[in-house]
Motif scaffolding. Sequence first.
Motif, PDB file in Angstrom:
ATOM      1  N   PHE A 166      41.717  44.458  21.977  1.00 35.70           N
ATOM      2  CA  PHE A 166      41.174  43.801  23.176  1.00 35.70           C
ATOM      3  C   PHE A 166      41.363  44.715  24.385  1.00 35.70           C
ATOM      4  N   LEU A 180      43.771  32.697  33.225  1.00 31.71           N
ATOM      5  CA  LEU A 180      43.234  34.053  33.363  1.00 31.71           C
ATOM      6  C   LEU A 180      41.947  34.285  32.572  1.00 31.71           C
ATOM      7  N   ARG A 232      45.750  47.941  35.343  1.00 33.09           N
ATOM      8  CA  ARG A 232      44.382  47.449  35.183  1.00 33.09           C
ATOM      9  C   ARG A 232      44.412  45.923  35.178  1.00 33.09           C
ATOM     10  N   PRO A 260      42.830  41.984  35.064  1.00 30.86           N
ATOM     11  CA  PRO A 260      41.726  41.203  34.481  1.00 30.86           C
ATOM     12  C   PRO A 260      40.789  40.739  35.597  1.00 30.86           C
ATOM     13  N   THR A 261      39.538  40.494  35.255  1.00 35.06           N
ATOM     14  CA  THR A 261      38.530  40.186  36.287  1.00 35.06           C
ATOM     15  C   THR A 261      38.950  39.031  37.187  1.00 35.06           C
ATOM     16  N   VAL A 262      39.612  38.019  36.597  1.00 33.18           N
ATOM     17  CA  VAL A 262      39.976  36.842  37.383  1.00 33.18           C
ATOM     18  C   VAL A 262      40.971  37.194  38.499  1.00 33.18           C
ATOM     19  N   MET A 263      41.766  38.254  38.314  1.00 38.54           N
ATOM     20  CA  MET A 263      42.775  38.619  39.316  1.00 38.54           C
ATOM     21  C   MET A 263      42.244  39.570  40.392  1.00 38.54           C
ATOM     22  N   ARG A 264      41.087  40.155  40.140  1.00 39.54           N
ATOM     23  CA  ARG A 264      40.627  41.212  41.056  1.00 39.54           C
ATOM     24  C   ARG A 264      40.383  40.736  42.488  1.00 39.54           C
ATOM     25  N   SER A 270      39.679  46.905  40.381  1.00 44.03           N
ATOM     26  CA  SER A 270      39.962  46.683  38.963  1.00 44.03           C
ATOM     27  C   SER A 270      41.245  47.400  38.550  1.00 44.03           C
ATOM     28  N   ASN A 291      49.170  33.476  38.977  1.00 45.43           N
ATOM     29  CA  ASN A 291      48.623  33.572  37.620  1.00 45.43           C
ATOM     30  C   ASN A 291      49.462  34.448  36.700  1.00 45.43           C
ATOM     31  N   LEU A 343      45.990  41.210  30.562  1.00 48.87           N
ATOM     32  CA  LEU A 343      44.840  40.490  29.993  1.00 48.87           C
ATOM     33  C   LEU A 343      45.281  39.090  29.573  1.00 48.87           C
ATOM     34  N   PRO A 344      44.335  38.157  29.582  1.00 49.89           N
ATOM     35  CA  PRO A 344      44.671  36.840  29.041  1.00 49.89           C
ATOM     36  C   PRO A 344      44.806  36.922  27.529  1.00 49.89           C
TER      37      PRO A 344
END
Lengths: 151, 92
Positions: free
Chosen positions: A64, A104, B7, B9-13, B20, B46, B86-87
């Motif tokens: 992933f 997330l 790096r 995750p998109t939700v944290m950006r 990113s 988060n 990452l989630p």
Amino acid sequence: MLIITRQQWLKIVNEAWRVYPLEACGLLLGSIDAESSTANVERFVPIDNAAASAKLYALEGSQFSKTALSADREGLEIVGVVHSHTHTRAYPSQTDVSEGTRPLVPPDWHWPILSLAGGFPELRSFQFDQKSDDKSSDSVGIVEEPIRFLE
Amino acid sequence: MSSVSVRLPTVMRPQANGESVVSAEGESVGDVLQNLVAEFPGLRENLLDDEGSVRKFVNIYVNDEDIRFMEKLETPVEGTDEVTILPAVAGG
């Protein structure tokens, strides 16, 4: 809407049969049009099912992470996650909804499910509509979306 | 102290000025995460629980290796390492 080429769809079907009777899973890379909630899938990337189960899947973390990095580098987004149901219909389970709405996990992801239960692959696609801040699964709507296949 | 790239995750950006990848200092993953949320407080909710531990369902990688299989938050990092958040993604 989910837009996918027949070639990428076939890759999903092949991966699902390859690991059958375990569940298959993978990432969908491409682009999302936020206004129309449309995912344009350019590539299916199979990821090992770390749960190695016929009833559950978990994206193997290292693959992933690598895929997320290469998608960033290529300017592609992760638009969703596809997995197979080997013994049930192509509809999100309670686990799919609760896991797919964790904090997330991007709320705009698309969640196609390929069922092999009928002996013939059936792909249906869903989004999880989180209507309120209350994250209990009762408040999450399962919204089925049309799939458009491209040649 | 070395600075490593993280790096997101998109939700944290959005909580990190839309970036990113950001850099944060630290000699271990735990240090890096503490310095990260010190610089971008919006990331804390988060990422970390009230005790400062990484939340369940959040996975942290160093160069694509899950820190749970290394030394967890004590995993050492240096300049060329990349930390990825990452989630955990799963279902049934």
